[in-house]
Structure formats: structure tokens, C-alpha cells
Design a protein around this motif. Structure first.
Motif, PDB file in Angstrom:
ATOM      1  N   ARG A 285       0.975  -1.127   0.000  1.00  0.00           N
ATOM      2  CA  ARG A 285      -0.154  -0.178  -0.091  1.00  0.00           C
ATOM      3  C   ARG A 285       0.862   1.417   0.073  1.00  0.00           C
ATOM      4  O   ARG A 285       0.248   2.532   0.394  1.00  0.00           O
ATOM      5  N   ARG A 286       2.142   1.115  -0.351  1.00  0.00           N
ATOM      6  CA  ARG A 286       3.054   2.454  -0.490  1.00  0.00           C
ATOM      7  C   ARG A 286       2.572   3.150  -1.735  1.00  0.00           C
ATOM      8  O   ARG A 286       1.617   2.659  -2.573  1.00  0.00           O
ATOM      9  N   TRP A 287       3.011   4.408  -1.755  1.00  0.00           N
ATOM     10  CA  TRP A 287       2.499   5.343  -2.893  1.00  0.00           C
ATOM     11  C   TRP A 287       3.066   4.741  -4.196  1.00  0.00           C
ATOM     12  O   TRP A 287       2.612   4.669  -5.232  1.00  0.00           O
ATOM     13  N   SER A 288       4.356   4.037  -4.218  1.00  0.00           N
ATOM     14  CA  SER A 288       5.160   3.456  -5.128  1.00  0.00           C
ATOM     15  C   SER A 288       4.104   2.432  -5.796  1.00  0.00           C
ATOM     16  O   SER A 288       3.798   2.247  -7.176  1.00  0.00           O
ATOM     17  N   ASP A 289       3.570   1.473  -4.814  1.00  0.00           N
ATOM     18  CA  ASP A 289       2.631   0.489  -5.256  1.00  0.00           C
ATOM     19  C   ASP A 289       1.286   1.299  -5.904  1.00  0.00           C
ATOM     20  O   ASP A 289       0.840   0.733  -7.029  1.00  0.00           O
ATOM     21  N   ALA A 290       0.680   2.287  -5.349  1.00  0.00           N
ATOM     22  CA  ALA A 290      -0.629   2.706  -5.832  1.00  0.00           C
ATOM     23  C   ALA A 290      -0.269   3.447  -7.307  1.00  0.00           C
ATOM     24  O   ALA A 290      -1.117   3.340  -8.053  1.00  0.00           O
ATOM     25  N   LEU A 291       1.040   3.970  -7.504  1.00  0.00           N
ATOM     26  CA  LEU A 291       1.209   4.587  -8.650  1.00  0.00           C
ATOM     27  C   LEU A 291       1.408   3.558  -9.738  1.00  0.00           C
ATOM     28  O   LEU A 291       0.716   3.711 -10.815  1.00  0.00           O
ATOM     29  N   ALA A 292       2.245   2.394  -9.501  1.00  0.00           N
ATOM     30  CA  ALA A 292       2.097   1.462 -10.401  1.00  0.00           C
ATOM     31  C   ALA A 292       0.691   1.064 -11.022  1.00  0.00           C
ATOM     32  O   ALA A 292       0.655   0.708 -12.170  1.00  0.00           O
ATOM     33  N   GLU A 293      -0.063   0.715  -9.867  1.00  0.00           N
ATOM     34  CA  GLU A 293      -1.365   0.199 -10.271  1.00  0.00           C
ATOM     35  C   GLU A 293      -2.135   1.187 -10.951  1.00  0.00           C
ATOM     36  O   GLU A 293      -2.854   0.774 -11.887  1.00  0.00           O
ATOM     37  N   ARG A 294      -2.006   2.554 -10.491  1.00  0.00           N
ATOM     38  CA  ARG A 294      -2.935   3.677 -11.317  1.00  0.00           C
ATOM     39  C   ARG A 294      -2.450   3.655 -12.877  1.00  0.00           C
ATOM     40  O   ARG A 294      -3.378   3.703 -13.745  1.00  0.00           O
ATOM     41  N   LEU A 295      -1.128   3.605 -13.135  1.00  0.00           N
ATOM     42  CA  LEU A 295      -0.483   3.642 -14.472  1.00  0.00           C
ATOM     43  C   LEU A 295      -0.895   2.524 -15.309  1.00  0.00           C
ATOM     44  O   LEU A 295      -1.308   2.377 -16.378  1.00  0.00           O
ATOM     45  N   ALA A 296      -0.922   1.177 -14.632  1.00  0.00           N
ATOM     46  CA  ALA A 296      -1.458  -0.012 -15.300  1.00  0.00           C
ATOM     47  C   ALA A 296      -3.007   0.349 -15.623  1.00  0.00           C
ATOM     48  O   ALA A 296      -3.381  -0.040 -16.854  1.00  0.00           O
ATOM     49  N   ALA A 297      -3.580   0.708 -14.610  1.00  0.00           N
ATOM     50  CA  ALA A 297      -5.221   0.767 -15.018  1.00  0.00           C
ATOM     51  C   ALA A 297      -5.381   1.649 -16.147  1.00  0.00           C
ATOM     52  O   ALA A 297      -6.564   1.578 -16.737  1.00  0.00           O
ATOM     53  N   ALA A 298      -4.585   2.759 -16.222  1.00  0.00           N
ATOM     54  CA  ALA A 298      -4.886   3.724 -17.333  1.00  0.00           C
ATOM     55  C   ALA A 298      -4.345   3.221 -18.552  1.00  0.00           C
ATOM     56  O   ALA A 298      -4.410   4.054 -19.599  1.00  0.00           O
ATOM     57  N   GLY A 299      -3.744   2.067 -18.808  1.00  0.00           N
ATOM     58  CA  GLY A 299      -3.029   1.777 -20.028  1.00  0.00           C
ATOM     59  C   GLY A 299      -1.740   2.228 -20.354  1.00  0.00           C
ATOM     60  O   GLY A 299      -1.348   2.088 -21.256  1.00  0.00           O
ATOM     61  N   THR A 300      -1.162   2.632 -19.246  1.00  0.00           N
ATOM     62  CA  THR A 300       0.378   3.204 -19.376  1.00  0.00           C
ATOM     63  C   THR A 300       1.172   2.861 -18.466  1.00  0.00           C
ATOM     64  O   THR A 300       1.991   3.241 -17.836  1.00  0.00           O
ATOM     65  N   ALA A 301       1.079   1.094 -18.425  1.00  0.00           N
ATOM     66  CA  ALA A 301       1.809   0.501 -17.601  1.00  0.00           C
ATOM     67  C   ALA A 301       3.326   0.673 -17.505  1.00  0.00           C
ATOM     68  O   ALA A 301       3.699   0.479 -18.818  1.00  0.00           O
ATOM     69  N   ARG A 302       4.090   0.736 -16.445  1.00  0.00           N
ATOM     70  CA  ARG A 302       5.614   0.727 -16.512  1.00  0.00           C
ATOM     71  C   ARG A 302       6.084   0.604 -15.182  1.00  0.00           C
ATOM     72  O   ARG A 302       5.357   0.538 -14.050  1.00  0.00           O
TER      73      ARG A 302
END
Length: 422
Positions: free
Chosen positions: A234-251
Motif C-alpha cells: 500500500r505504499r505510494w509507489s505501489d499505488a502509482l504502478a497500479e494507477r498507471l497500469a489501470a490507465a493503460g500506461t503500465a511501466r
């Protein structure tokens, strides 16, 4: 308490020394040279620290002897091959690894049957990592998906002495007496701790063409994930990775936070100052293209505390802090890495709070927003502030210490990042 620094990312390739078939490095982590084996991408990382007591019990000062260490991490990039990176950065003697495996995580200290892969180093099962160095294993044929949990197991047959580690993992690691690297069950692993030892990275290869699109979040305890729910990513790094993947811009999103870390000064507990560890922990990770820097609240806040954990805590001006950030910008530009700055979160009511610290924070945040010296910026100060008292974290984002976000606050940080800033 601990510090916070905001997000940091980025990376670049660096020189590689091949010794006895190993990817062996000193001050910097070095990816493979072009044409020398597969193209690797960092899928997970942790910043090494010197052995220390820390806030919670850990095994770093005693080290290990005749034991097996099992550690669980979650990758943010997938691939059909994997390797691990081991760090003996703060060891005073060579670190002997008698055996190592990597596997998919089942639950706790157990791993999925049929997924255990024996790791080698230059074709051999055992290896010595020289003092102050780090090295990578050979590749293992283990297909991993993004956001999959991975278990790395090390057999430390000899006596290691004090262990290079990452103090606050917010994830459980396990220890057993004897040799248990191939165990799929958890029965032997009767001891646990919330730190990582020797393991500084997991890299993947083969799922897609190599890109320099990895994002490193660089900072202090806020980046590290202090007060996030343990074993839930639940760190903000985890949340950012999940957000980018959900938006179709996974990295890949990599965490280079160290609780209590400082921009301007070294600490026995809180790691080397930012400029000294920036290349190793961020810029030189394979596949990194952007770094997000969130750091400085400890530099200005430790001197306000009645019982500072960093002594002596110098009084730091906005000019001092800005010059420290300018050094990070210079280093990133020299490596061709995009660097994104972040405003400091509100900390009113915390043990870092005070009139001087608040004034320095305001001046620093104004510089981040208006100077144009960073390639882009993220305004965490505004995103997480209490509308009724902007000097404080909004109650729904406050972990309770008025300094660190809770799980919802870390998600709000991820949503404050404009994807084009990266």
C-alpha cells in the motif's frame, strides 16, 4: 519521527565490470553492456542501509549464521526471465551465499510448488560478494506477471557479521536454521521481521522490448511507505504502478525511499545523504527513465523535535535545501534521466512542525512550483492538505502522526501525478 520525501524516479545504464562471469559493481549498480546478454529492466528495488538498531527489532547488527533467509517482494514489471541483485554495500568482509532460489509466493513463507528455480552466479551455486560491492545472479527461467509476489531465499551457511539491509520493508521476511532454500512449505521458517537483508533488486527480461521507461520514487519515509499496511503493498509507489497500469500506461515503478533520509547530511540510521546514494539507488537501475524526488522534510524538521532521532540536527535554510535538490537535478541531467520534483506534504501538528520549519517548507515548495528547474513537478502539498487548515494533512489522509499519510493518502499521492509529468 521518520522523514518523508517525495517520489523519485529514474534510471540510466552505467558501466559494467564482469568478474568471473558475474555482474559485479561497486558504487553503482551496473546493467549489462549492449550486446552482452539479455536487456534487463528493474522490476523491484530497495535501497541498502548500514546495519542499525532501527525503530523495530531487526537482524542487521547480529547478521546470520547457518541460516536460511526468505524474503517476499512484489514486482511491477513482468518477464519470462528473472535475476536478483545482492548488496554487501555496508559489509566489512565478503558475504558468502551458499545457495539461493527464486519462486512465486504462495502465502507467508510458503511458495508455489513447481515454481522454485535454483539461482546461479557465474554458473555456480555459491558466491562471495566482496565488501562494499553488489552483484547480480545469472538469469533464471521464471515467468512473472506484473504485480506478482516473488520469494527470494538465501542460504547463509557461515557467519555473516552485520548485514547490509533495508530497515523498514512493511513486508514480512522469514528465517530458519539450516538449509531450506528449496522448501515449498513454511514450517521451518519460525522467525520473522519487517526488514529486507542483502536483497537490493529483482530484474526481469523478455516480456517486451527494452525501454527506459521505469520510474523511480526517491525520498524518505513517505516514499518508503511508513504507516502503510504491512504485507498489503500500500505504499505510494505501489499505488502509482497500479494507477498507471489501470490507465493503460503500465511501466515499472521502483521505490528508493529510506525512512529518515536527508538531502544534506548522512545518518547512521537513515542512510547516506541523497546526493551520495542517488546514482546507486535510482539513476543506475536498469531501464530507468524518470525519477520523482520527494525529500527535505527531515532536513528542516528534525531540529524542531524535542527528542530528535538525528543529532545534532542542524538548522537548514530554504537556500540550503534548494542547493541540495539542484545537485540531484545535475546528476540526473548528466545521466539523461528525466527528473520530477515534488512539494513537501503538510506537516502541521507533527513533531517536525515549527514556525521556522513551516516557513522553509513554504519557500521550498514555492521554488519547486515556480522555478522551472525540475523537468516537471507534483504538488503533494496541495493535493493532501486539509482545506480548513492547509498547513495540516487532511484528516482522511493522516496516519495519525500528522506527518505520514495512511493508505488512502498514499493513493491520493499516486492520483496527484499527471502521467505526462513522467
Amino acid at each position: 519521527m521518520l522523514s518523508r520525501a517525495r517520489t523519485t524516479v529514474l534510471a540510466a545504464a552505467s558501466a559494467l565490470a564482469l568478474t568471473a562471469g558475474l555482474a559485479l559493481t561497486g558504487a553503482h549498480a551496473a546493467p549489462d553492456r549492449a550486446g552482452k546478454g539479455p536487456a534487463w529492466t528493474a522490476a523491484w528495488a530497495a535501497s541498502p542501509q548500514r546495519p542499525s538498531t532501527g525503530f523495530e527489532p531487526n537482524w542487521s547488527e547480529d547478521g546470520f549464521s547457518g541460516q536460511t533467509l526468505r524474503q517476499v517482494i512484489r514486482v511491477t514489471e513482468g518477464g519470462d526471465r528473472a535475476r536478483i541483485r545482492l548488496s554487501n554495500a555496508y559489509g566489512s568482509s565478503p558475504l558468502r551465499i551458499e545457495g539461493a532460489t527464486v519462486a512465486r509466493t504462495e502465502k507467508g513463507a510458503s511458495v508455489q510448488k513447481g515454481s522454485v528455480r535454483r539461482l546461479t552466479f557465474g554458473g555456480k551455486r555459491s558466491v562471495s560478494v566482496p565488501a562494499h560491492e553488489q552483484l547480480s545472479s545469472d538469469e533464471a527461467g521464471l515467468r512473472l506477471a506484473p504485480f506478482e509476489s516473488v520469494t527470494v531465499t538465501l542460504h547463509l551457511a557461515g557467519t555473516t557479521g552485520p548485514a547490509t539491509f533495508h530497515a523498514q520493508s512493511f513486508a514480512t521476511s522469514y528465517r530458519a536454521d539450516g538449509e531450506h532454500t528449496a522448501d515449498t512449505g513454511a514450517e521451518a521458517f519460525g522467525e520473522s521481521t519487517e526488514s529486507w537483508y542483502y536483497l537490493s533488486g529483482v530484474d526481469v527480461s523478455g516480456s517486451r522490448p527494452a525501454k527506459r521507461d521505469g520510474v523511480v520514487l526517491f525520498g524518505d519515509s513517505t516514499t518508503d511507505g511508513f504507516a502503510s499496511t504491512a504485507d498489503r503493498d500500500r505504499r505510494w509507489s505501489d499505488a502509482l504502478a497500479e494507477r498507471l497500469a489501470a490507465a493503460g500506461t503500465a511501466r515499472p515503478v521502483l521505490n528508493a525511499g529510506i525512512g529518515g533520509n536527508l538531502v544534506l547530511n548522512d545518518s547512521a540510521w537513515y542512510g547516506e545523504r541523497s546526493a551520495n546514494r542517488f546514482a546507486r539507488d535510482a539513476l543506475d537501475l536498469p531501464g530507468v527513465g524518470t525519477v520523482v524526488v520527494l525529500q527535505g522534510v527531515n532536513d528542516i524538521g528534525f531540529s524542531e523535535s524535542d527528542t530528535p532521532t538525528y543529532k545534532p540536527a542542524p538548522v537548514v535554510s530554504a537556500r540550503d535545501l534548494i542547493e541540495g535538490h539542484r545537485e540531484l537535478i545535475r546528476q540526473a541531467r548528466a545521466k539523461g534521466v528525466r527528473i520530477v520534483g515534488a512539494t513537501l506534504l503538510p506537516f502541521g501538528g507533527s513533531d517536525h512542525d515549527g514556525k521556522r520549519a513551516a516557513a522553509v517548507s513554504d519557500a521550498f515548495n514555492d521554488w519547486v512550483r515556480t522555478s522551472g528547474e525540475y523537468d516537471a513537478y507534483v504538488d503533494f502539498d496541495k493535493a493532501l492538505a486539509d482545506p480548513d487548515d492547509p498547513q495540516r494533512l487532511a484528516p482522511e489522509y493522516d496516519s495519525g502522526d500528522h506527518l505520514h499519510p495512511n493508505d488512502a493518502g498514499y493513493r491520493a499521492m499516486a492520483h496527484a501525478v499527471a502521467p505526462n509529468a513522467l
